[in-house]
Enzyme design. Sequence first.
Site, short mmCIF file in Angstrom:
data_model
loop_
_atom_site.label_atom_id
_atom_site.label_comp_id
_atom_site.label_asym_id
_atom_site.label_seq_id
_atom_site.Cartn_x
_atom_site.Cartn_y
_atom_site.Cartn_z
CG PHE A 238 53.12 2.04 -2.81
CD1 PHE A 238 52.57 2.81 -3.81
CD2 PHE A 238 52.28 1.37 -1.94
CE1 PHE A 238 51.19 2.92 -3.95
CE2 PHE A 238 50.90 1.49 -2.06
CZ PHE A 238 50.35 2.26 -3.06
NE ARG A 320 66.78 5.88 -8.89
CZ ARG A 320 66.44 6.28 -10.11
NH1 ARG A 320 65.89 7.46 -10.31
NH2 ARG A 320 66.67 5.52 -11.16
NE ARG A 352 54.41 6.63 -6.53
CZ ARG A 352 53.08 6.68 -6.54
NH1 ARG A 352 52.40 6.59 -5.42
NH2 ARG A 352 52.43 6.81 -7.67
CB THR A 452 71.43 3.55 -11.06
OG1 THR A 452 71.01 2.84 -9.89
CG2 THR A 452 70.75 4.91 -11.08
CB ALA A 521 63.37 2.14 -11.64
CD GLU A 723 60.78 5.41 -8.82
OE1 GLU A 723 61.16 5.36 -10.00
OE2 GLU A 723 61.46 5.01 -7.87
#
Lengths: 772, 487
Positions: A238, A320, A352, A452, A521, A723
Amino acid sequence: MKDNVSITGTAHSDRIHDSASKHVTGAADYTDDITLPEGTLHAYLGVSDVAHATLLDIDYTDVLATPGVIGILTAEDVPGVNDLSPTGRNDEPVFPTDLIQFHGQPLFAVIAETRDIARHAAEKAKINCDVLPHALDPIQAQQAGYPHVTAPLKLERGDVDGAFETASNRIKGRIAVGGQDHMYLEGHIALAIPGEDDDIIVHSSTQHPSEAQHMVAQVLGVPSNAVVVNVRRMGGGFGGKESQMNLFCAVAAMAAKKWNRAVKIRPDRDQDMTATGKRHDFVIDYDVSFDAAGRIEAVNGSFAARCGFSSDLSGPVTDRALFHADNAYFYPNVRLESHPMKTNTVSNTAFRGFGGPQGVVAAERIIEEIAYATGQDPLDVRKANFYGGKGRDITPYHQKVEDSILERLVEELETTSDYRQRRKDIMAFNETSPVLKKGIALTPVKFGISFTATWYNQAGALVHVYNDGSIHLNHGGTEMGQGLNTKVAQIVAEAFQVDFEQIKITKTTTEKVPNTSATAASSGTDLNGMAALNAVEQIKARLVEFATRTWGVTAEEVSFHANHVFIGKDILTFAAFIKQAYLARVQLSAAGFYKTPKIHWDRAKGQGRPFYYYAYGAACSEVTIDTLTGEYRVERTDILHDVGRSLNPALDKGQVEGAFIQGMGWLTTEELWWDNAGRLRTHAPSTYKIPLASDRPRIFNVNLADWSENRELTVKRSKAVGEPPFMLGISVFEALSMAVASVANYRACPRLDAPATPERVLLAVARLQAEG
Amino acid sequence: MDYQRDIRFILNGTDVALDDVSASQTLLDFLRLERRLTGSKEGCAEGDCGACTVLVGRLGNAGLVYEPINACIRFLASINGCHVVTVEHLSGPKGRLHPVQEAMIEHHGSQCGFCTPGFVMSLYALWMQTPEPTSQEVETALQGNLCRCTGYEPIIKAAVAVSRYGTPSSDLLNAERAQIMTRLQALQHGKRIVSGPKDNLSIIPANVDDLADCLLSYPNATIVAGSTDVGLWVTKFLRKIGPAIFTGHLNALKTVERQGGQLKIGAGASYTDCQAILSEHLPHLLPYWNRIAGWQVRNMGTVGGNIANGSPIGDTPPVLIALGAEITLRHGAARRNVPLEKFFIDYGKQDRAPAEFVESIQVPLPGPDDLNAAYKISKRRDEDISSVAVGIHMTVTGNVISNARIAFGGMAATPKRATAAEAALNGQRWTRENFEAAAAALAEDFEPLTDWRASAAYRKLSAQNLLRRFYLEQDAQSAAPVQLINA
């Protein structure tokens, strides 16, 4: 024949998890189950009992006098670089030398003949330090002038200040969103086995074997080629095992090298929870202006996060949060800023959603505020602000939203869940029910898929076909329960057209695929499935070339189908064909590679295309609360989620259900509670309450949007699933909010903070009742 | 006296005899480290996650009964005379899967798989007792099993479907039942067992009189009944418990029966042991009882232990104090009775002398005019320690309240009666206003603490509201449901 037979475990089928029968019989080996080499030693961490202090010295006399203790490991024993920072910031020592930065910080390790001895002995050290003042949360930290642990991010588009000056309606507010412990059932663990020269093998439960390898090499001061990291499977990850396992790998490896014996380290659950990072909690200040119809004109948001003592992954996590602070909504003018605050707490890490969920909660709070201010159904406010339409498709980070399917998805869910009628019924119920109150909410999710950090979007795989036709599959991803190995094997089975059982899925090891990215991700299948497919295609190309050359046919006359190979008029079993290829000296092994196309990101400008595509979903939840105690129950949840063209609908549905419950837990009963001394008091399942079977919705309807297909060229047009559905749990939080709002006739936004424990629900009820 | 040194039991199919078992050795460590039976996992080492669930078969008052328990907090010495069944024992000859296992696989009931063996064992125990359970029965059976991956839905579906894959009559444990009983009977030698190193002795008394004698010899020994609390002293707090005297095998302490106008609960009766008689005589306690810990802990933990440990947040003291329970303490051959509320002197301090032990609990049964309720508030509904718990008892005759006994847990350093609130009700009429006065009077009774379970403000407000809930629930005029369980 050709049309009537097919292989087992093809892509897009409900293949059971490849380890399922081993799971249910207890035969699946986790790191703690590996048979130990003779003479294995055990390590246990000694930790600080203050949150912030100058470390003067540690007296180990009583530790070393304990029978069975072999020795201790301290910062002085680090042969290489005393740093585990995953981003190279040099701010996360294995063991500190002069400064204690959080309560529970590992300061040394005891090495002993048994784990029990090491654990008892670790308590006997006398730590001498000068206590310093501490700051535990981001607000305290800001007030105390603490620095950012990493550079903040600012996303800006449009004329924000101008829009606020001419604003028709404006609301400012604050929401505190709690963190979350991963509570993977299998805790952290590493087993290091020393070899000749600099060599060392580390078995660990890590989502990021390559990083563990590089960290062990860095700490030992040896090249990466001396270190092998293996992981067969994890008992859950996770995100908690993306960077946090490095400490345990490093300690086991250093001890193994120092004493030239195998060393295992496994903290108990309390130490696992206090010494390793969690989801970041945030305090979010928002300022929104909107028109009379509830359309957003401008948003200004400030996101302060509890990052802990070091940067770890706090940079990309807080980034994020901003990337998802719009959720599914177009903000014509927007300014979002992150404040990744240093605090005297354990360094927070991936979990997550990776900051995304906290951003989405903020977006949904803004929607709620507008709905109560304008007296509308929040769903109408949501729809009015969805991305779509001319000029309404640009995100705060300047990426165009081109693949939205939310309108159709939400429309379908609204119908199948009977949202409108039920909302009416609920409002009628609330009028006649003095104690119990109900609420309902339908919330959407849009989640960007890709790391990212662009360079992480690459993967490798290694496929061997042995001359009996059996296939050995290895890729850089790790199995933590999500079914990655099953899905990748399905892709390979389908590409070779052989039965799933022909494929041996092996442990992840840095020996076979180098420089892998974390399995994180949600990217595991997207990246590793493509890399495996690439390897298969290389081998198949050689096989087709061999067939055309040997049989004198064209490539079009060679096809693979249902454990056979069709060559002109000949039909061979796959195994027989492979044998012939082997005898003809065809290379039957290939390394595959994949990198995600189209993505780029300029962080300094706050502009680019960080995401290859978006995954979408929506959930509708109904709750009942008890206004005397704040207790609640989820009565029903309906979910419609987008996984593109599902590679395995059964496993994908399992991800959606599990993520929803985990997201619900985050926002309801999972509360992290530090005392004033900075000690985490919710540090094991006795005090930290994740959902139980009886907490799941009484009625739970989960469907995949089977009409969806990824518009981008992902593997088999599927979409990532790990996710995005986590944020479907927000529907429960919003439904609780509506139930609370009912006690003041829905006139005011209840402004619940998360997690909405029974206590927060009751105190919000009491506050609204008092305000009338 | 003639002592034995050996701890003897059956592990799956094998007879085991161990002559040096220390007090603090856990069953889970024995299974994993010494026998390499690694199917049972350590997830928390405190009896909360269920990853270590195994079955223990024991010759009790009702014959041979198999119950799921937490191996992580069960001491090996307490297994003497029992049959331990681990997940490795479930698959048939040639590795044929058990119906529970087949159902779990086909319903995609495992993801990471780490919790799975524990779930399989709990579901196995459920299926033997209730072959076709409702989803609610499954939930109750799984209160002590945590899964972080699946969200439980596929596991519930598997559990409900198990009987499609096989029936208990053909099950392994039923097939070998007669011979296991014979083997277990052969292990009952009626002698005291003293095992383990001098500084960490395990003592297993031959019978209750011998328990009294053992305590006279070792007056400060740790008495271990279900080990659901003492287990954590070892696994979490690294405390030494030796010498420890184990009582879990003493069937004479497990009797639960009605004696005239009262229930007599043997101090060694587990929560599960009490279930049937409570449903007959004190049905208001049943929903409350089902929220005490998880199934495994309810099978191990005892009412006597819950009282004797003196926790301010134990689940049973408030509701038993409200019912007017008293306990019998025994010292050698001497016995004395103490009203339960007087047993709790201060935080960590009980009215128990060295060498004394709680032998039984006597609970007066309510009369026809008595109203009773038991409420518990916790952050998570099931398997959680209470933030606030309350037992309420009162007699209402001709609309006038008397005999009010209201006892709270979680509000003070001990389980404690709300005497000011009781005084506000006694002699008063059954009206909303009088209950409001009682709620207000709670401020005189308690000054609760803030901790990780609840803030002082929440404890105060919810305690008041529980009195309001009692009024609304019992009041003939109010029709709308006032509790989620009745909604």
